[in-house]
Design an enzyme around this catalytic site. Structure first.
Site, PDB file in Angstrom:
ATOM      1  N   CYS A  51     -18.945 -11.906 -19.913  1.00 49.84           N
ATOM      2  CA  CYS A  51     -20.273 -11.920 -20.527  1.00 49.84           C
ATOM      3  C   CYS A  51     -20.322 -12.888 -21.722  1.00 49.84           C
ATOM      4  CB  CYS A  51     -20.637 -10.504 -20.974  1.00 49.84           C
ATOM      5  SG  CYS A  51     -22.386 -10.288 -21.364  1.00 49.84           S
ATOM      6  N   GLY A 109       0.794  -1.231   0.000  1.00 46.74           N
ATOM      7  CA  GLY A 109       0.000   0.000   0.000  1.00 46.74           C
ATOM      8  C   GLY A 109       0.821   1.272   0.000  1.00 46.74           C
ATOM      9  N   CYS A 153     -27.730  -8.543 -16.317  1.00 44.18           N
ATOM     10  CA  CYS A 153     -27.150  -8.210 -17.621  1.00 44.18           C
ATOM     11  C   CYS A 153     -28.157  -8.536 -18.727  1.00 44.18           C
ATOM     12  CB  CYS A 153     -25.865  -9.008 -17.832  1.00 44.18           C
ATOM     13  SG  CYS A 153     -25.206  -8.895 -19.508  1.00 44.18           S
ATOM     14  N   CYS A 158     -26.451 -11.643 -20.921  1.00 43.92           N
ATOM     15  CA  CYS A 158     -26.178 -12.970 -20.366  1.00 43.92           C
ATOM     16  C   CYS A 158     -26.971 -13.256 -19.099  1.00 43.92           C
ATOM     17  CB  CYS A 158     -24.681 -13.154 -20.100  1.00 43.92           C
ATOM     18  SG  CYS A 158     -24.101 -12.331 -18.608  1.00 43.92           S
ATOM     19  N   CYS A 166     -22.877  -6.519 -18.907  1.00 43.77           N
ATOM     20  CA  CYS A 166     -21.639  -6.725 -18.146  1.00 43.77           C
ATOM     21  C   CYS A 166     -20.548  -5.803 -18.688  1.00 43.77           C
ATOM     22  CB  CYS A 166     -21.132  -8.155 -18.292  1.00 43.77           C
ATOM     23  SG  CYS A 166     -22.212  -9.406 -17.608  1.00 43.77           S
TER      24      CYS A 166
HETATM   25 ZN   LIG Z   1     -23.384 -10.264 -19.271  1.00 41.99          ZN
END
Ligand SMILES: [Zn+2]
Lengths: 201, 287
Positions: free
Chosen positions: B269, B29, B238, B241, B263
């Site tokens: 996707c 970090g 989505c 999909c 997506c």
């Molecule tokens: Zn998708």
């Protein structure tokens, strides 16, 4: 100039240093894992792994401290020829290489500053054995716990207590390498640690 | 031999970047300064990520580049081609086939493995920059763990909007120590940062910073007891999909201003569609 000064470097520097770096990076990212790296054949007493780490990371920008028996004509000449890295004492080096006893005391190396904790030394510790068993490791890079043969436990505990300052360690033995960054918490083995293979790619 | 250095950068530059990566991994970090090089592409094109990729790639790698989840944008294609030519690496669009993934603004939906490395392109690495423009001061704030102002800023969001409005580049605390900017990923992706099996490397070219998350690092998004962190996304499946759990982009699908949610991770996707998953608008051409 001795013949071994000129030999023992990378045959294909760009590719071999890229491959060696991945081994070192994986080791630093996953403390406790032991990996093989190759490419360099340095003069004694340096191991192949230590020589490979030096060729991969060192150059004229990185003062190197050769500790104990590593500070010999053969190693000096080899390191200068292949990396151009200047030699320095322990308090001014970015990298140091030697056995654990020869590298000590650790208190003399740079541990970074609060604003720039990265300005700290990396110690390449030549070990007589390097296996995924022994002390118990926890911290970033480790899913639950891992194990590693370390030269001692307490020194690493002191180092971790300095976080985010501190030293980072690359452990070498033959052609194998492991790492202990300052973020790793080291404790004596609790008996439940698992043994990992020494020959992971 | 090619006319290029392997992976474009000269060996000394790669060594300098490699040393910075190791220190970044050792101090999760924390932003390690490095001397960024000019790359044959504009800064907005992720030159920090490109330099990190150049320093870690080997000829054995299989490289994927995503730009906001998509493999086929000009930016993603250019970077992929760049390393095909200069490093001779194989490339792929399949997340699971890639050993190194360079990304701008997303984490793939498919969980990454211990055999993978995720390289982020970072525009502004300093999470405190908007509070304090001086580098010397932000360095001090990190050194002293002075992160109170950061919390005040987030709390102002709550009083103004009733919730934390920051939805990208949402700051995180790494291993209880350094506050880190995860780059402009949606905060939906924040929970994937912690405990990830893959190594995560962050490169900011213009700002000359490299930072890192080793695998299985503890990463916590900043929040408050009365306003816990929420990884939000659009409340739709989505359209292509039918995925319920993926991060979605809203896209315009026709001249009449019709819209659909799809997506953002195009590989995810397409794989779902290939496996027979169909969304409400799956039959239509959304291109
Ligand atoms: Zn998708």
């Amino acid at each position: 100039m001795q013949a071994e000064t000129l030999s023992g470097g990378f045959a294909d520097p760009a590719i071999q240093s890229a491959q060696a770096f991945r081994g070192v990076m994986e080791a630093m990212a996953r403390p406790g894992t032991v990996r093989s790296i190759s490419g360099a054949t340095p003069p004694a007493p340096l191991s192949g792994a230590a020589g490979t780490v030096l060729l991969t990371l060192c150059d004229p920008d990185t003062p190197v401290y050769l500790a104990g028996e590593a500070d010999c004509d053969a190693v000096r000449g080899w390191l200068a020829f292949h990396t151009g890295a200047p030699l320095a004492g322990p308090s001014h080096c970015m990298f140091a290489v030697g056995t654990w006893d020869q590298l000590n005391p650790l208190s003399v190396y740079k541990i970074g500053t609060p604003e720039y904790p990265d300005r700290s030394a990396t110690l390449i510790v030549e070990c007589t054995e390097l296996t995924g068993s022994g002390a118990c490791l926890k911290g970033p890079g480790i899913k639950t716990s891992s194990a590693l043969s370390v030269p001692e436990v307490q020194a690493f505990q002191h180092n971790t207590a300095l976080f985010p300052l501190g030293l980072d360690f690359i452990l070498t033995c033959g052609n194998t390498v492991a790492a202990l960054p300052r973020s790793t918490r080291v404790s004596e083995a609790d008996g439940a640690t698992e043994v990992s293979s020494c020959t992971l790619p | 031999m090619t006319q290029y250095n392997f992976a474009y950068l000269d060996e000394q530059t790669k060594r300098m970047i490699r040393r910075a990566i190791l220190k970044g991994l050792a101090i999760p970090g924390y932003q390690v300064p490095f001397a960024s090089r000019e790359m044959p592409m504009p800064y907005g094109w992720g030159t920090g990520g490109v330099q990190v990729s150049a320093a870690i790639l080997t000829p054995e790698d299989r490289f994927k580049v995503i730009d906001q989840g998509a493999d086929d944008t000009t930016n993603a294609v250019s970077i992929r081609t760049f390393f095909e030519r200069t490093a001779g690496v194989a490339t792929t669009t399949a997340t699971s086939d890639a050993s190194v993934i360079q990304t701008r603004h997303r984490i793939p939906e498919e969980p990454l493995t211990e055999k993978q490395i995720l390289v982020y392109q970072v525009p502004i690495p300093e999470p405190l920059r908007f509070l304090e423009p001086r580098e010397s001061e932000t360095r001090k704030m990190h050194a002293l763990e002075e992160y109170g102002l950061m919390h005040v800023k987030l709390y102002e969001d709550i009083s103004r909007h009733g919730h934390i409005a920051t939805s990208y580049a949402y700051p995180v605390t790494v291993e209880g120590r350094f506050v880190m900017d995860p780059s402009p990923i949606p905060k939906f992706d924040n929970p994937k940062l912690g405990d990830m099996a893959a190594i995560q490397l962050f490169g900011a070219g213009r700002e000359q910073r490299i930072y890192a998350l080793p695998p299985y690092t503890k990463v916590v998004s900043l929040d408050f007891d009365d306003h816990p962190f929420e990884a939000s996304k659009a409340d739709h499946p989505c359209g292509l999909c039918g995925a319920e759990e993926s991060y979605l982009d809203e896209v315009i699908i026709d001249d009449a201003g019709g819209r659909m949610f799809v997506c953002s991770d195009t590989d995810y996707c397409e794989r779902r569609q290939a496996a027979g998953h169909v969304g409400k608008l799956g039959g239509k051409d959304a291109a």
